[in-house]
Write an enzyme that holds these catalytic residues in place. Structure first.
Site, PDB file in Angstrom:
ATOM      1  N   HIS A  64       0.835  -1.207   0.000  1.00 33.91           N
ATOM      2  CA  HIS A  64       0.000   0.000   0.000  1.00 33.91           C
ATOM      3  C   HIS A  64       0.868   1.255   0.000  1.00 33.91           C
ATOM      4  O   HIS A  64       2.064   1.184   0.260  1.00 33.91           O
ATOM      5  CB  HIS A  64      -0.989   0.013   1.174  1.00 33.91           C
ATOM      6  CG  HIS A  64      -0.361   0.069   2.525  1.00 33.91           C
ATOM      7  ND1 HIS A  64       0.207  -1.029   3.143  1.00 33.91           N
ATOM      8  CD2 HIS A  64      -0.212   1.094   3.403  1.00 33.91           C
ATOM      9  CE1 HIS A  64       0.665  -0.678   4.331  1.00 33.91           C
ATOM     10  NE2 HIS A  64       0.435   0.612   4.509  1.00 33.91           N
ATOM     11  N   TYR A 127     -16.527  26.348  18.796  1.00 29.94           N
ATOM     12  CA  TYR A 127     -16.429  27.669  18.175  1.00 29.94           C
ATOM     13  C   TYR A 127     -17.719  28.001  17.416  1.00 29.94           C
ATOM     14  O   TYR A 127     -18.263  29.096  17.557  1.00 29.94           O
ATOM     15  CB  TYR A 127     -15.228  27.702  17.228  1.00 29.94           C
ATOM     16  CG  TYR A 127     -15.133  28.972  16.419  1.00 29.94           C
ATOM     17  CD1 TYR A 127     -14.658  30.144  16.987  1.00 29.94           C
ATOM     18  CD2 TYR A 127     -15.529  29.009  15.089  1.00 29.94           C
ATOM     19  CE1 TYR A 127     -14.571  31.319  16.256  1.00 29.94           C
ATOM     20  CE2 TYR A 127     -15.448  30.165  14.346  1.00 29.94           C
ATOM     21  CZ  TYR A 127     -14.964  31.316  14.928  1.00 29.94           C
ATOM     22  OH  TYR A 127     -14.897  32.475  14.196  1.00 29.94           O
TER      23      TYR A 127
END
Length: 134
Positions: A64, A127
């Site tokens: 991979h 936030y």
């Protein structure tokens, strides 16, 4: 790090779009070794340079590939992955005929993408929630 230098700018966009991308050869065969791995790294770096993608980190394992990169938001991560996988498959199979006999196509159709960087998810959620209170 939340300083302005951590961001890239163009005439109308300020961005920081970092992605962790992983993809595998067909059947997860351990084909990405020796000369093939070196050539694959070169192809990925050439393509990234051409498309102005910053490779922050890259690791090619036998079965991979891991990339950590920054991609301009208007270009799109999917276009970069498609280009790298297509180009590398074509070039590697042309240059290393043994790859043609091991698998029908070099890469699987799938890949993994995750955004990284910036503030933790909980901080961003707080936030946004606190915007109504301001």
């Amino acid at each position: 790090m939340s300083t302005i230098s951590a961001f890239k700018t163009t005439s109308n966009i300020v961005h920081s779009c970092k992605y962790h991308i992983v993809w595998c050869p067909k059947y997860r065969r351990k084909m990405l070794v020796d000369e093939v791995a070196v050539r694959l790294e070169g192809i990925i770096r050439e393509t990234a340079y051409e498309k102005q993608v910053e490779i922050i980190e890259m690791e090619i394992m036998p079965d991979h590939v891991h990339l950590l990169c920054e991609i301009h938001p208007q270009y799109g991560v999917h276009l970069f992955v498609r280009l790298v996988k297509g180009r590398s498959s074509r070039l590697l199979r042309q240059e290393y005929k043994s790859l043609c006999t091991q698998v029908p196509t070099l890469w699987t159709n799938s890949y993994f993408i995750s955004t990284v960087g910036g503030a933790p998810l909980e901080i961003i959620k707080q936030y946004i929630e606190n915007q109504k209170r301001v």
